[in-house]
Design an enzyme around this catalytic site. Structure first.
Site, PDB file in Angstrom:
ATOM      1  N   LYS A  96      33.781  10.164  29.855  1.00  0.00           N
ATOM      2  CA  LYS A  96      34.361   8.820  29.988  1.00  0.00           C
ATOM      3  C   LYS A  96      35.858   8.928  30.233  1.00  0.00           C
ATOM      4  O   LYS A  96      36.531   9.793  29.649  1.00  0.00           O
ATOM      5  CB  LYS A  96      34.124   8.029  28.687  1.00  0.00           C
ATOM      6  CG  LYS A  96      34.872   6.702  28.646  1.00  0.00           C
ATOM      7  CD  LYS A  96      34.671   5.932  27.344  1.00  0.00           C
ATOM      8  CE  LYS A  96      35.587   4.708  27.347  1.00  0.00           C
ATOM      9  NZ  LYS A  96      35.422   3.856  26.179  1.00  0.00           N
ATOM     10  N   GLU A 117      42.125  -5.376  19.500  1.00  0.00           N
ATOM     11  CA  GLU A 117      41.713  -4.075  18.944  1.00  0.00           C
ATOM     12  C   GLU A 117      42.697  -3.578  17.891  1.00  0.00           C
ATOM     13  O   GLU A 117      43.852  -3.288  18.194  1.00  0.00           O
ATOM     14  CB  GLU A 117      41.587  -3.055  20.082  1.00  0.00           C
ATOM     15  CG  GLU A 117      40.961  -1.754  19.635  1.00  0.00           C
ATOM     16  CD  GLU A 117      40.146  -1.072  20.732  1.00  0.00           C
ATOM     17  OE1 GLU A 117      40.095  -1.574  21.862  1.00  0.00           O
ATOM     18  OE2 GLU A 117      39.559  -0.021  20.440  1.00  0.00           O
TER      19      GLU A 117
END
Ligand SMILES: C=C(O[C@@H]1C=C(C(=O)O)C=C[C@H]1O)C(=O)O
Length: 420
Positions: free
Chosen positions: A179, A224
């Protein structure tokens, strides 16, 4: 390499926190110059003035900043009649994504107004050993509108960015890595000097579930939370896996259900949770990792989210923990080193303080550090030019067109916050 010697004369810090009656919304107490902000659902901290600061570059930036703060507060005289996390002296911090040319900073404001659990307070500090001024709130100038703002592509156009995403997908499929998070920038120009309180007010009104922040020219509303350390408890909100909202609530619910079942998004989410849990483990005696994520609904996008919680096992401050967690797979990738190399190679972008820890720390080491997302970096002196950033996690199943659309959705909060 540090820009200030750690052993430089440590000023004598004196801090005084007093309880005050409800002063109204925290953001309405702020003067226009260099606002320092950490606010969520009306609670948090708003500060101004600069009693001391520490600027640092390089790979040891978190540990050096932590050392500076510990030195400064170790001998501090603190008179605190409220005794909550965030009372007494606090420093606001904003760090860079990598070891590049931009500095990271901790700023100790002269004045901080705070609100939490039905209580309000003001903290003032002095660094010359004198008793700080009696805490009081100045009357502030009205907020100025930015005027018509223009937006232009940054280092790459949307189409070019789509091509680097496609390149990353084929390299992931070829087994180079699992990723990588790729970001793009948008340049905003305002006709007059920006009053940062304008976008901050709009962000905190529209994104109450996010942490609205402003530190040293970086401002935004992030969903976040990298790490919160509070009285022996550590928490972290991990996000990864995103879909855009459509303005049709019924359709959005169906999309949320599909997000929660999407193997591509669940896999991407798993990478991110694992990277945070592994990095937090050395600081915790026990940890709770929920087995399945929940869907966090924001006005522009929905994310897969997991809240981790742990019990601290040592003395490491919230800032040291943030440094150890950064860069998580949510903003870097997996494996971390390979992802960072690919980011450098493909993005052609100095991320500056985007996608890096931003937050605050108090004299006990407690604090909250978010990831600077859905944000902008303001040109320091002129305040007429801003770099807006958005990034997307790219995995084997990623579709470049969908990722470009996701990046557009992630730019919406800052774009809208700047418009009149
Ligand atoms: C990198 C960003 O967001 C991150 C990437 C996400 C994703 O790819 O699904 C979701 C939330 C964040 O962890 C950004 O907003 O710039």
């Amino acid at each position: 390499m540090t820009s200030a010697p750690l052993t430089a004369q440590v000023p004598a810090l004196v801090a005084r926190t007093v309880e005050i009656p409800d002063p109204g919304p925290l953001l309405s107490t702020l003067p226009s110059e260099a606002p320092l902000v950490w606010v969520r659902r009306g609670e948090g901290l708003a500060g101004w003035g600069e009693a001391a600061r520490f600027d640092v570059k390089g790979s040891a930036r978190f540990t050096e900043a932590d050392k500076w703060w510990r030195n400064l507060t170790r001998t501090a005289v603190i008179r605190d009649e409220v005794q909550l996390p965030g009372t007494g002296p606090v420093a606001f911090g904003s760090f860079t994504f990598d070891d590049g040319p931009t500095s990271s900073s901790l700023v100790l404001p002269e004045t901080v107004v705070g609100h939490r659990e039905g209580r309000w307070w003001v903290t003032t500090v002095s660094v010359n050993g004198d008793l700080p001024p009696w805490p009081s709130l100045p009357s502030v100038a009205p907020i100025k509108r930015p005027g018509p703002v223009t937006f232009a592509d940054g280092s790459r156009s949307g189409a070019e960015w789509g091509r680097i995403v496609a390149d990353a997908v084929s390299r992931i499929n070829a087994g180079e890595l699992e990723k990588v998070v790729l970001a793009r920038e948008l340049i905003a120009e305002t006709p007059r000097q920006l009053d940062l309180r304008w976008p901050l007010r709009r962000l905190s009104d529209r994104y109450p579930r996010c942490w609205t922040f402003s530190v040293d020219g970086v401002l935004g509303a992030t969903p976040e939370l990298l790490v919160r350390r509070e009285r022996g408890l550590v928490t972290s909100r991990v996000l990864a896996g995103t879909i855009r909202r459509t303005r049709d609530d019924v359709h959005d619910l169906a999309l949320a259900a599909s997000l929660a079942r999407s193997s591509k998004d669940l896999e991407e989410h798993e990478f991110a949770v694992r990277s945070v849990a592994d990095a937090l483990a050395p600081f915790c005696s026990s940890m709770n990792i929920p087995e399945t994520p929940f869907v966090l609904h924001l006005p522009n996008v929905m994310h897969l989210a997991t809240d981790l919680a742990g019990v601290t096992s040592g003395q490491a401050s919230s800032l040291l923990m943030a440094g150890a967690l950064h860069p998580s797979a949510a903003v870097g990738g997996t494996p971390t080193k390979k992802a960072q190399e690919m980011i450098r190679e493909l993005e052609a972008l100095d991320r500056g303080r985007y996608a890096a820890p931003v937050g605050w720390i108090d004299s006990s080491g407690d604090g909250e550090w978010g990831i600077a997302l859905r944000c902008a970096q303001v040109d320091s002196s002129e305040r007429t030019r801003l770099r807006l950033f958005a990034g997307c996690g790219i995995v084997a199943g990623s579709d470049p067109t969908a990722e470009l659309a996701e990046s557009v959705a992630k730019l919406v909060p800052m774009r809208d916050a700047l418009s009149t």
